[in-house]
Design an enzyme around this catalytic site. Structure first.
Site, PDB file in Angstrom:
ATOM      1  N   TYR A   1     -21.571 -55.151  -8.656  1.00 46.59           N
ATOM      2  CA  TYR A   1     -20.814 -54.036  -9.859  1.00 46.59           C
ATOM      3  C   TYR A   1     -19.469 -53.914  -8.551  1.00 46.59           C
ATOM      4  O   TYR A   1     -18.623 -53.803  -9.144  1.00 46.59           O
ATOM      5  CB  TYR A   1     -21.869 -52.645 -10.166  1.00 46.59           C
ATOM      6  CG  TYR A   1     -20.796 -51.623 -10.477  1.00 46.59           C
ATOM      7  CD1 TYR A   1     -20.147 -51.382 -11.729  1.00 46.59           C
ATOM      8  CD2 TYR A   1     -20.728 -50.669  -9.453  1.00 46.59           C
ATOM      9  CE1 TYR A   1     -19.315 -50.207 -11.950  1.00 46.59           C
ATOM     10  CE2 TYR A   1     -20.269 -49.266  -9.430  1.00 46.59           C
ATOM     11  CZ  TYR A   1     -19.323 -49.684 -10.719  1.00 46.59           C
ATOM     12  OH  TYR A   1     -18.853 -48.295 -10.938  1.00 46.59           O
TER      13      TYR A   1
ATOM     14  N   SER B   1     -13.797 -46.720  -7.554  1.00 44.88           N
ATOM     15  CA  SER B   1     -15.032 -46.232  -7.400  1.00 44.88           C
ATOM     16  C   SER B   1     -15.289 -46.030  -5.843  1.00 44.88           C
ATOM     17  O   SER B   1     -14.660 -47.513  -5.099  1.00 44.88           O
ATOM     18  CB  SER B   1     -16.789 -46.771  -7.977  1.00 44.88           C
ATOM     19  OG  SER B   1     -17.464 -46.980  -7.343  1.00 44.88           O
TER      20      SER B   1
ATOM     21  N   LYS C   1     -15.078 -53.749  -8.758  1.00 37.04           N
ATOM     22  CA  LYS C   1     -14.133 -52.696  -8.622  1.00 37.04           C
ATOM     23  C   LYS C   1     -13.216 -52.988  -7.356  1.00 37.04           C
ATOM     24  O   LYS C   1     -11.916 -52.996  -7.186  1.00 37.04           O
ATOM     25  CB  LYS C   1     -14.885 -51.260  -8.224  1.00 37.04           C
ATOM     26  CG  LYS C   1     -15.708 -50.530  -8.581  1.00 37.04           C
ATOM     27  CD  LYS C   1     -14.975 -50.453 -10.028  1.00 37.04           C
ATOM     28  CE  LYS C   1     -15.513 -50.214 -11.674  1.00 37.04           C
ATOM     29  NZ  LYS C   1     -14.324 -50.179 -12.956  1.00 37.04           N
TER      30      LYS C   1
END
Length: 347
Positions: free
Chosen positions: A153, A128, A157
């Site tokens: 989150y 991302s 990644k």
């Protein structure tokens, strides 16, 4: 030649399902793993409608290490994995970080441990643009520094990429690409599959379409005091079908041995930023609907602007985003109308 059979984890999710369609259209045989925690088995039917082929499906929770091992014993020929399965709501990750670390990190490790047992294998990771945070320069190139993550989150990644990179260092025959997505939007033009958030949408476009259909009272625009042309935040919105096709290009690059290193990173975006108000205007234009929205305060963790420098993906992957923001919003609206009809039929 490598087996044309590919494992797609999270293959019934939003980006996963569109990628399965793109793979099947290119002649790949697909096996999907999904635990249906944030997706629906109905998506399988949508994929079949579009491609005329039903992918194999295994309902497995990748947090179950022994189930992952059993899967690879059942499918010993699988050497290619595209890994989407992960939790992805920024807000939820802040309130429940351990869920995110378990779901997004341990599952990755279990998959890599199984692939590591093979003579050679290839891995495409769903990363991302959140890894860049608020970048110092726009557009954002792959060389931009990875900033301290704003959320668990985003951190999963970053950690995921590091785990894959470290694994690549230990074994030359393990090849991997991390694809850093900007903002995926839209649906398949047939409206057989699309984005189906469970509960309140976390992303702008489904919130727009659900407001327009009457499911939400009004859309909140978070902040109109950003240093941008109209004061609202700017993002790079990429059509999900363009994004899906990039995964096929990335996988073929590894299968055909065209990679420059056994670990590579690519940005996937359009290269153009659109503000929230521009997105609203585009939606109103393509749908003919007037949208109820209100300006509210900024949302914590939101950055001012992010859009991709796509030169590396355009030249190295021989891929570029061809569909417009209008195309994406038109397809998202068509999909929302189909979802509404289905819900009405179910009642």
């Amino acid at each position: 030649m490598s087996s044309k059979r590919v494992l797609v984890t999270g293959g019934l999710g939003f980006i996963g399902s569109h990628t399965v369609v793109a793979l099947q259209n290119e002649g790949f045989e697909v096996v999907i793993i999904d635990n249906l925690s944030n997706s629906s088995i109905d998506v399988l039917g949508g994929i079949t409608q579009i491609t005329g082929k039903t992918p194999e499906f295994e309902n497995i929770d990748l947090r179950d290490k022994s189930a992952v091992k059993s899967f690879f014993e059942k499918y010993p020929d699988i050497e290619d994995v595209i890994h989407f399965a992960a939790s992805k709501a920024v807000g939820e990750s802040v309130s429940n970080p351990l869920l995110y670390y378990e779901n997004n990190i341990s599952t990755l490790v279990y998959l890599l441990q199984e692939l590591n047992k093979k003579e050679s294998s290839r891995f495409i990771f769903s990363s991302s643009c959140t890894v860049y945070g608020q970048a110092d320069n726009l557009p954002i190139t792959e060389d931009a520094p990875v900033k301290e993550a704003e959320s668990p989150y985003g951190n999963t990644k970053q950690i995921g990429e590091e785990i894959i990179k470290d694994t690549c260092k230990t074994k030359n025959s393990f090849k991997a690409i991390s694809l850093r997505y900007f903002n995926p939007v839209g649906a398949h033009p047939t409206a057989e599959i699309g984005e189906l958030p469970i509960g309140t949408p976390q992303n702008l476009i489904p919130f727009i379409t659900q407001t327009a259909i009457g499911k939400r009272n009004k859309l909140s625009v978070f902040g109109d005091d950003y240093p941008t042309a109209d004061g609202t935040a700017v993002r790079d919105y990429i059509h999900v079908m363009d994004l899906a096709e990039a995964h096929v290009h990335a996988l073929e690059r590894l299968i055909n041995g065209k990679e420059k290193n056994n670990y590579e990173v690519f940005n996937l975006g359009t290269g153009k930023g659109n503000s929230v108000l521009e997105v609203i205007n585009s939606f109103e234009k393509v749908s003919g609907e007037k949208l109820a929205y209100q300006i509210v305060g900024r949302r914590e963790g939101d950055i001012t602007a992010a859009y991709a420098d796509t030169i590396k993906a355009n030249t190295e992957l021989n891929w570029k985003a061809n569909r417009s923001l209008d195309d994406a919003l038109k397809s998202a609206w068509k999909w929302q109308l189909v979802v509404k009809n289905r819900e009405e039929e179910d009642h």
